[in-house]
Design a protein around this motif. Structure first.
Motif, PDB file in Angstrom:
ATOM      1  N   THR A  13      98.101  47.717  29.245  1.00 44.65           N
ATOM      2  CA  THR A  13      99.061  48.242  28.499  1.00 44.65           C
ATOM      3  C   THR A  13      98.467  48.262  27.059  1.00 44.65           C
ATOM      4  O   THR A  13      97.369  47.495  26.945  1.00 44.65           O
ATOM      5  CB  THR A  13     100.285  47.004  28.624  1.00 44.65           C
ATOM      6  OG1 THR A  13      99.890  45.845  28.096  1.00 44.65           O
ATOM      7  CG2 THR A  13     101.023  46.929  29.923  1.00 44.65           C
ATOM      8  N   ILE A  14      99.141  49.051  26.286  1.00 44.42           N
ATOM      9  CA  ILE A  14      98.689  48.996  24.991  1.00 44.42           C
ATOM     10  C   ILE A  14      99.987  49.154  24.216  1.00 44.42           C
ATOM     11  O   ILE A  14     100.813  50.047  24.484  1.00 44.42           O
ATOM     12  CB  ILE A  14      97.560  50.115  24.679  1.00 44.42           C
ATOM     13  CG1 ILE A  14      97.072  50.297  23.347  1.00 44.42           C
ATOM     14  CG2 ILE A  14      98.345  51.557  25.140  1.00 44.42           C
ATOM     15  CD1 ILE A  14      96.021  51.153  23.092  1.00 44.42           C
ATOM     16  N   THR A  15      99.855  48.475  22.864  1.00 43.83           N
ATOM     17  CA  THR A  15     101.193  48.654  22.105  1.00 43.83           C
ATOM     18  C   THR A  15     100.815  49.634  21.115  1.00 43.83           C
ATOM     19  O   THR A  15      99.684  50.464  20.960  1.00 43.83           O
ATOM     20  CB  THR A  15     101.071  47.220  21.207  1.00 43.83           C
ATOM     21  OG1 THR A  15      99.940  47.267  20.263  1.00 43.83           O
ATOM     22  CG2 THR A  15     101.441  46.074  22.075  1.00 43.83           C
ATOM     23  N   THR A  16     101.711  49.990  20.315  1.00 48.03           N
ATOM     24  CA  THR A  16     101.666  51.148  19.233  1.00 48.03           C
ATOM     25  C   THR A  16     100.547  50.690  18.285  1.00 48.03           C
ATOM     26  O   THR A  16      99.694  51.846  17.807  1.00 48.03           O
ATOM     27  CB  THR A  16     102.985  51.212  18.241  1.00 48.03           C
ATOM     28  OG1 THR A  16     104.128  51.638  19.300  1.00 48.03           O
ATOM     29  CG2 THR A  16     102.883  52.387  17.387  1.00 48.03           C
ATOM     30  N   GLY A  17     100.473  49.447  18.186  1.00 47.44           N
ATOM     31  CA  GLY A  17      99.235  49.078  17.047  1.00 47.44           C
ATOM     32  C   GLY A  17      97.989  49.167  17.703  1.00 47.44           C
ATOM     33  O   GLY A  17      96.941  48.394  17.053  1.00 47.44           O
ATOM     34  N   GLY A  18      97.804  49.412  18.975  1.00 45.18           N
ATOM     35  CA  GLY A  18      96.460  49.213  19.683  1.00 45.18           C
ATOM     36  C   GLY A  18      95.869  47.977  20.465  1.00 45.18           C
ATOM     37  O   GLY A  18      94.912  47.882  20.897  1.00 45.18           O
ATOM     38  N   ILE A  19      97.000  47.044  20.448  1.00 44.71           N
ATOM     39  CA  ILE A  19      96.772  45.760  21.270  1.00 44.71           C
ATOM     40  C   ILE A  19      96.923  45.969  22.778  1.00 44.71           C
ATOM     41  O   ILE A  19      97.745  46.463  23.002  1.00 44.71           O
ATOM     42  CB  ILE A  19      97.899  44.588  20.670  1.00 44.71           C
ATOM     43  CG1 ILE A  19      97.904  44.387  19.185  1.00 44.71           C
ATOM     44  CG2 ILE A  19      97.552  43.400  21.541  1.00 44.71           C
ATOM     45  CD1 ILE A  19      96.666  44.051  18.456  1.00 44.71           C
ATOM     46  N   THR A  20      95.856  45.495  23.471  1.00 45.03           N
ATOM     47  CA  THR A  20      95.719  45.953  24.709  1.00 45.03           C
ATOM     48  C   THR A  20      95.767  44.586  25.615  1.00 45.03           C
ATOM     49  O   THR A  20      95.531  43.498  25.184  1.00 45.03           O
ATOM     50  CB  THR A  20      94.386  46.480  24.989  1.00 45.03           C
ATOM     51  OG1 THR A  20      93.483  45.686  24.621  1.00 45.03           O
ATOM     52  CG2 THR A  20      94.281  47.890  24.308  1.00 45.03           C
ATOM     53  N   THR A  21      96.275  44.776  27.069  1.00 43.84           N
ATOM     54  CA  THR A  21      96.332  43.933  27.917  1.00 43.84           C
ATOM     55  C   THR A  21      95.881  44.416  29.386  1.00 43.84           C
ATOM     56  O   THR A  21      96.094  45.470  29.469  1.00 43.84           O
ATOM     57  CB  THR A  21      97.867  43.103  28.183  1.00 43.84           C
ATOM     58  OG1 THR A  21      98.221  42.803  26.725  1.00 43.84           O
ATOM     59  CG2 THR A  21      97.980  42.218  29.184  1.00 43.84           C
ATOM     60  N   TYR A  22      95.012  43.617  29.924  1.00 45.29           N
ATOM     61  CA  TYR A  22      94.494  43.869  31.331  1.00 45.29           C
ATOM     62  C   TYR A  22      94.795  43.206  32.153  1.00 45.29           C
ATOM     63  O   TYR A  22      94.927  42.154  32.109  1.00 45.29           O
ATOM     64  CB  TYR A  22      93.196  44.236  31.056  1.00 45.29           C
ATOM     65  CG  TYR A  22      92.607  45.258  29.972  1.00 45.29           C
ATOM     66  CD1 TYR A  22      92.294  46.792  30.458  1.00 45.29           C
ATOM     67  CD2 TYR A  22      92.439  45.009  28.661  1.00 45.29           C
ATOM     68  CE1 TYR A  22      92.169  47.613  29.598  1.00 45.29           C
ATOM     69  CE2 TYR A  22      92.090  46.126  27.934  1.00 45.29           C
ATOM     70  CZ  TYR A  22      91.915  47.273  28.160  1.00 45.29           C
ATOM     71  OH  TYR A  22      91.503  48.206  27.205  1.00 45.29           O
ATOM     72  N   GLY A  23      95.121  43.948  33.592  1.00 45.49           N
ATOM     73  CA  GLY A  23      95.155  43.020  34.920  1.00 45.49           C
ATOM     74  C   GLY A  23      93.669  42.422  34.934  1.00 45.49           C
ATOM     75  O   GLY A  23      92.836  43.021  34.778  1.00 45.49           O
ATOM     76  N   ASP A  24      93.772  41.351  35.667  1.00 46.84           N
ATOM     77  CA  ASP A  24      92.591  40.622  35.813  1.00 46.84           C
ATOM     78  C   ASP A  24      91.763  41.439  36.694  1.00 46.84           C
ATOM     79  O   ASP A  24      90.353  41.171  36.623  1.00 46.84           O
ATOM     80  CB  ASP A  24      92.915  39.102  36.729  1.00 46.84           C
ATOM     81  CG  ASP A  24      93.650  38.165  35.892  1.00 46.84           C
ATOM     82  OD1 ASP A  24      94.348  37.396  36.624  1.00 46.84           O
ATOM     83  OD2 ASP A  24      93.595  38.353  34.418  1.00 46.84           O
ATOM     84  N   SER A  25      91.937  42.129  37.751  1.00 43.87           N
ATOM     85  CA  SER A  25      91.096  42.809  38.474  1.00 43.87           C
ATOM     86  C   SER A  25      90.116  44.053  37.851  1.00 43.87           C
ATOM     87  O   SER A  25      89.420  44.382  38.518  1.00 43.87           O
ATOM     88  CB  SER A  25      91.928  43.328  39.765  1.00 43.87           C
ATOM     89  OG  SER A  25      92.965  44.471  39.403  1.00 43.87           O
ATOM     90  N   VAL A  26      90.806  44.080  36.702  1.00 51.77           N
ATOM     91  CA  VAL A  26      90.278  45.457  36.159  1.00 51.77           C
ATOM     92  C   VAL A  26      89.368  44.982  34.603  1.00 51.77           C
ATOM     93  O   VAL A  26      88.633  45.762  34.091  1.00 51.77           O
ATOM     94  CB  VAL A  26      90.897  46.755  35.959  1.00 51.77           C
ATOM     95  CG1 VAL A  26      91.705  47.033  36.999  1.00 51.77           C
ATOM     96  CG2 VAL A  26      91.999  46.307  34.695  1.00 51.77           C
ATOM     97  N   LYS A  27      89.546  43.895  34.250  1.00 54.43           N
ATOM     98  CA  LYS A  27      89.031  43.394  32.776  1.00 54.43           C
ATOM     99  C   LYS A  27      87.548  43.753  33.012  1.00 54.43           C
ATOM    100  O   LYS A  27      86.904  43.150  33.953  1.00 54.43           O
ATOM    101  CB  LYS A  27      89.266  41.770  32.957  1.00 54.43           C
ATOM    102  CG  LYS A  27      90.895  41.515  32.308  1.00 54.43           C
ATOM    103  CD  LYS A  27      90.899  40.217  32.082  1.00 54.43           C
ATOM    104  CE  LYS A  27      92.469  40.075  31.829  1.00 54.43           C
ATOM    105  NZ  LYS A  27      92.626  38.410  31.789  1.00 54.43           N
ATOM    106  N   GLY A  28      87.091  44.064  32.009  1.00 55.88           N
ATOM    107  CA  GLY A  28      85.788  44.400  31.690  1.00 55.88           C
ATOM    108  C   GLY A  28      85.134  45.736  32.201  1.00 55.88           C
ATOM    109  O   GLY A  28      84.119  46.102  32.016  1.00 55.88           O
TER     110      GLY A  28
END
Length: 122
Positions: free
Chosen positions: A50-65
């Motif tokens: 996910t990504i916020t309007t301001g560019g803050i991101t979150t990733y699922g554990d399986s795809v991090k990196g």
């Protein structure tokens, strides 16, 4: 009417890369958080990023990196760059967006695209 359209899916070999795009169109007063989810046959839909309007991101554990989400607010578009793809990444990838379509905050909800197929196979 609000529409989210994904593109960029396809067949790729393990270790390869793909970039998915999602364009939001229609009556959009404010485009808020956006993201990607995926669903493989027989499995539950899971968070990709996910990504916020301001560019803050979150990733699922399986795809991090391996995956990187980004957005272009002027184009009302988000992307996910997917690198080092594995067979486990095979799924239909769905774009989602929190969209306000009217001047009041209550005129707001999540929308989903129809999905784009990503297949990672030799």
């Amino acid at each position: 009417q609000v529409h989210l359209v994904e593109s960029g899916g396809g067949l790729v070999q393990p270790g390869g890369s793909l970039r998915l795009s999602c364009v939001a169109s229609g009556t959009i007063f404010r485009l808020n958080d956006m993201g990607w989810y995926r669903q493989a046959p027989g499995k539950e839909r899971e968070l990709v990023a996910t990504i916020t309007t301001g560019g803050i991101t979150t990733y699922g554990d399986s795809v991090k990196g391996r995956f990187a989400i980004s957005r272009d607010n002027a184009k009302k578009t988000i992307y996910v760059q997917m690198n080092s793809l594995k067979s486990e990444d095979t799924a239909v990838y769905y774009c989602t967006a929190d969209i306000q379509w009217g001047g009041h905050a209550s005129a707001r909800m999540h929308f989903w695209g129809q999905g784009t197929q990503v297949t990672v196979s030799s």
